[in-house]
Design a protein around this motif. Structure first.
Motif, short mmCIF file in Angstrom:
data_model
loop_
_atom_site.label_atom_id
_atom_site.label_comp_id
_atom_site.label_asym_id
_atom_site.label_seq_id
_atom_site.Cartn_x
_atom_site.Cartn_y
_atom_site.Cartn_z
N UNK A 62 0.84 -1.20 0.00
CA UNK A 62 0.00 0.00 0.00
C UNK A 62 0.88 1.25 0.00
N UNK A 63 0.55 2.20 -0.88
CA UNK A 63 1.33 3.43 -0.98
C UNK A 63 0.71 4.61 -0.25
N UNK A 64 -0.63 4.58 -0.06
CA UNK A 64 -1.29 5.72 0.55
C UNK A 64 -2.36 5.28 1.54
N UNK A 65 -2.54 6.08 2.58
CA UNK A 65 -3.67 5.98 3.49
C UNK A 65 -4.65 7.05 3.04
N UNK A 66 -5.84 6.65 2.60
CA UNK A 66 -6.74 7.63 2.01
C UNK A 66 -8.17 7.44 2.49
N UNK A 67 -8.91 8.53 2.42
CA UNK A 67 -10.31 8.49 2.83
C UNK A 67 -10.96 9.84 2.63
N UNK A 68 -12.19 9.97 3.10
CA UNK A 68 -12.94 11.21 2.98
C UNK A 68 -13.55 11.58 4.33
N UNK A 69 -13.37 12.83 4.73
CA UNK A 69 -14.02 13.35 5.92
C UNK A 69 -15.40 13.87 5.51
N UNK A 70 -16.44 13.39 6.14
CA UNK A 70 -17.80 13.83 5.88
C UNK A 70 -18.34 14.50 7.13
N UNK A 71 -18.75 15.74 7.02
CA UNK A 71 -19.23 16.49 8.19
C UNK A 71 -20.54 17.20 7.84
N UNK B 79 -11.36 15.55 14.03
CA UNK B 79 -12.19 16.50 14.76
C UNK B 79 -12.57 17.62 13.81
N UNK B 80 -13.85 18.00 13.81
CA UNK B 80 -14.35 19.03 12.90
C UNK B 80 -15.15 20.06 13.70
N UNK B 81 -15.00 21.35 13.33
CA UNK B 81 -15.81 22.40 13.93
C UNK B 81 -16.28 23.34 12.82
N UNK B 82 -17.49 23.85 12.97
CA UNK B 82 -18.01 24.81 12.01
C UNK B 82 -17.34 26.16 12.16
N UNK B 83 -17.53 27.02 11.17
CA UNK B 83 -16.86 28.32 11.19
C UNK B 83 -17.27 29.21 12.33
N UNK B 84 -18.51 29.06 12.80
CA UNK B 84 -19.01 29.95 13.85
C UNK B 84 -19.13 29.26 15.20
N UNK B 85 -18.77 27.98 15.29
CA UNK B 85 -18.91 27.26 16.56
C UNK B 85 -17.56 27.05 17.22
N UNK B 86 -17.61 26.81 18.50
CA UNK B 86 -16.38 26.50 19.25
C UNK B 86 -16.38 25.05 19.73
N UNK B 87 -17.39 24.27 19.34
CA UNK B 87 -17.50 22.88 19.77
C UNK B 87 -17.04 21.96 18.65
N UNK B 88 -16.15 21.04 18.98
CA UNK B 88 -15.65 20.08 18.03
C UNK B 88 -16.49 18.80 18.08
N UNK B 89 -16.72 18.21 16.93
CA UNK B 89 -17.28 16.87 16.83
C UNK B 89 -16.17 15.95 16.34
N UNK B 90 -16.02 14.81 16.98
CA UNK B 90 -14.92 13.91 16.64
C UNK B 90 -15.43 12.55 16.17
N UNK B 91 -14.59 11.88 15.43
CA UNK B 91 -14.89 10.52 15.00
C UNK B 91 -13.56 9.76 14.94
N UNK B 92 -13.62 8.48 15.30
CA UNK B 92 -12.42 7.64 15.32
C UNK B 92 -12.68 6.37 14.51
#
Length: 328
Positions: free
Chosen positions: A10-19, A101-114
């Motif tokens: 395997x040459x790359x670790x790849x995926x898509x972040x969906x928020x 971890x993802x946060x919206x432009x106007x929020x200070x709360x992060x949502x995480x996924x593992x």
């Protein structure tokens, strides 16, 4: 993740972040991505091998709720000790954990996924040959039966081509929706043993990443042998086709059979054989609720004063299973 395993090639670790927000709108804001290597040697250790952005004071942007990432596996090899390779990670059962971890432009709360347990493996597939008989008779068709599984989750995988080689004959079945393959060989050598080799042949997968296994079957030493082939899954209320193969002039009168499930005999039957009958004998067996979840078909016939018998397991599905529901 594009795949839940890492191969040595395997040459790359790849995926898509969906928020997305709970009300459906896609998130535009910032994200943080980290990848950890979990070693499973003498002492289990976790090492962070990648993070983006590299500092918490920096920002990485996500627009309209989607962000692709593609990271070179050089970050893995850079974390290995001197002389270590990706094959060593396969041998020790190492894995990767990806955290976002993802946060919206106007929020200070992060949502995480593992995403955890992305395993290092030598092949994405595993072939299990437990259902293949380890004995053969040169006068009877020999069937190679196997299951193709996901090497990480051990779940069945369908539509995987497999090259099955017995002697100089090659058959190329595809796994079905249960991950099962069956390959029949009509002309078996007179040797005392035969080797069967099964190798996946998935297009786009490098040769070194295909899975291959070999087993040996021994010639049956008894004076006669009967083999039985059935559908591996029966359905309650339907008929299951059974094929009995035997030496054509051996059967005295009929084949008798019984079916055992959960330690009890749930069905018995008799299959008449006409004098001089040649070739296989087929018989339809009704599948009943008493055979759930699995059963064994045991059959036998007389060859002079000798009793010739064999048996085969099969699973049984109830077509009504899962149709009932309760609403409170």
């Amino acid at each position: 993740m594009d795949q839940h395993f890492i191969l040595p090639t395997t040459n790359f670790i790849s995926g898509t972040i969906n928020a997305d927000y709970s009300y459906g709108k896609r998130v535009t804001g910032s994200y943080f991505l980290s990848i950890n290597l979990v070693r499973s040697d003498e002492i289990s250790t976790t090492v962070q091998i990648y993070r983006h952005p590299s500092s918490f004071t920096q920002r990485a942007g996500i627009v309209s709720g989607r962000k692709r990432f593609e990271i070179s596996t050089d970050v893995i090899t850079a974390a290995l000790g001197e002389g270590e390779t990706m094959e060593d990670l396969v041998s020790e059962g190492a894995s990767l954990t990806v955290e976002v971890a993802v946060t919206g432009g106007a929020e200070s709360i992060y949502e995480t996924d593992i995403v955890s347990d992305i395993r290092f493996t030598s092949s994405p597939y595993l072939i299990v040959t437990d259902r293949s008989s380890r004995y053969f008779n040169p006068g009877i068709v020999y069937e190679v039966k196997a299951n193709v599984l996901d090497s990480v989750t051990h779940k069945p995988i369908n539509d995987v081509p497999v090259a099955v080689t017995v002697g100089d004959v090659v058959k190329r079945p595809n796994s079905d929706e249960r991950g099962e393959i069956v390959a029949s060989f009509n002309r078996i050598s007179e040797a005392q043993e035969l080797q069967a080799t099964l190798t996946t042949a998935k297009e786009g997968l490098q040769a070194e990443d295909q899975y291959s296994t070999t087993y040996t079957a021994l010639r049956h030493q008894a004076g006669a042998l009967m083999s039985i082939s059935v559908d591996t899954h029966g359905v309650v209320g339907q008929m299951m086709n059974a094929v009995f193969r035997f030496e054509s002039d051996d059967v005295n009168g009929d084949i008798r059979y019984y079916i055992v499930s959960k330690g009890q005999v749930v069905s018995i039957g008799l299959i008449p054989i006409n004098p001089g009958h040649r070739g296989d004998k087929t018989h339809d067996i009704p599948i009943t609720h008493e055979m759930i979840p699995s059963a064994r078909l045991v059959a036998y016939y007389m060859r002079g004063n000798e009793l010739v018998s064999n048996s085969v397991w099969f699973d049984v599905n109830d077509v009504c299973g899962g149709e009932a529901s309760t609403t409170c």
